[in-house]
Design a protein around this motif. Structure first.
Motif, mmCIF file in Angstrom:
data_model
loop_
_atom_site.group_PDB
_atom_site.id
_atom_site.type_symbol
_atom_site.label_atom_id
_atom_site.label_comp_id
_atom_site.label_asym_id
_atom_site.label_seq_id
_atom_site.Cartn_x
_atom_site.Cartn_y
_atom_site.Cartn_z
ATOM 1 N N VAL A 1 -5.022 -4.470 -3.173
ATOM 2 C CA VAL A 1 -3.723 -4.370 -2.207
ATOM 3 C C VAL A 1 -3.071 -5.535 -2.215
ATOM 4 N N PRO B 1 0.723 -1.172 0.124
ATOM 5 C CA PRO B 1 0.187 -0.019 0.123
ATOM 6 C C PRO B 1 0.808 1.118 -0.119
ATOM 7 N N ASP C 1 1.664 6.452 3.429
ATOM 8 C CA ASP C 1 0.735 6.916 4.181
ATOM 9 C C ASP C 1 -0.465 6.109 4.664
ATOM 10 N N SER C 2 -0.744 4.758 3.996
ATOM 11 C CA SER C 2 -1.633 3.786 4.598
ATOM 12 C C SER C 2 -1.122 2.955 6.002
ATOM 13 N N SER C 3 -2.142 2.653 6.798
ATOM 14 C CA SER C 3 -1.499 2.039 8.016
ATOM 15 C C SER C 3 -1.876 0.556 7.632
ATOM 16 N N LEU C 4 -2.359 0.024 6.575
ATOM 17 C CA LEU C 4 -2.640 -1.303 6.257
ATOM 18 C C LEU C 4 -1.383 -2.238 6.277
#
Length: 145
Positions: free
Chosen positions: A134, A108, A111-114
């Motif tokens: 993703v 991802p 800036d994604s927390s995934l």
């Protein structure tokens, strides 16, 4: 970048799709295509040859040729025709490292927390019904012939 990493796993899932389009018996040509995913258990046997390239792998896959199918009426006359052709699609995932420092691509955005979860089927199973998921590359298939 990845050559010295251990272990490196490139997981690929090819799938063949049959496309059918009715052909008018009059002056018109092809109408809309209808797609039929084919779940072929021995899909990997269709890989004729593979080779590494500078930025990935190149696979040569076998597929049936384009052909026309006819439906005949009660008296042997042709009542409908369909053009039938086949194409391939593929989903690819790259995993590098061990359990504690596992990296999975495509990742991802920063800036994604995934994070990757090996117990989440959305992360671990290929889905051919949609693109841009993703952790899965949607590989382009170039068809010749």
């Amino acid at each position: 970048m990845f050559e010295n990493q251990d272990p490196l796993v490139v997981e690929s899932h090819p799938r063949m799709v049959e496309m059918r389009s009715p052909v008018n018996l009059g002056p018109g040509m092809v109408k809309l295509w209808r797609l039929f995913p084919l779940d072929i258990p021995r899909t990997r046997e269709s890989i004729l040859y593979s080779e590494p390239t500078d930025n990935g792998y190149l696979f040569y896959l076998e597929a049936p040729g384009v052909h026309m199918e006819e439906q005949k009426g009660l008296f042997g006359n042709v009542v409908s025709r369909e053009i039938v052709k086949y194409s391939w699609s593929a989903r690819v995932q790259i995993r590098i490292g061990r359990k504690d420092d596992l990296m999975v691509f495509p990742a991802p955005l920063p800036d994604s927390s995934l994070t990757y979860d090996r117990n989440n089927e959305e992360h671990t199973k290929p889905d051919f019904s949609e693109t841009n998921r993703v952790f899965w590359f949607d590989e382009k298939v170039v068809q010749r012939g």
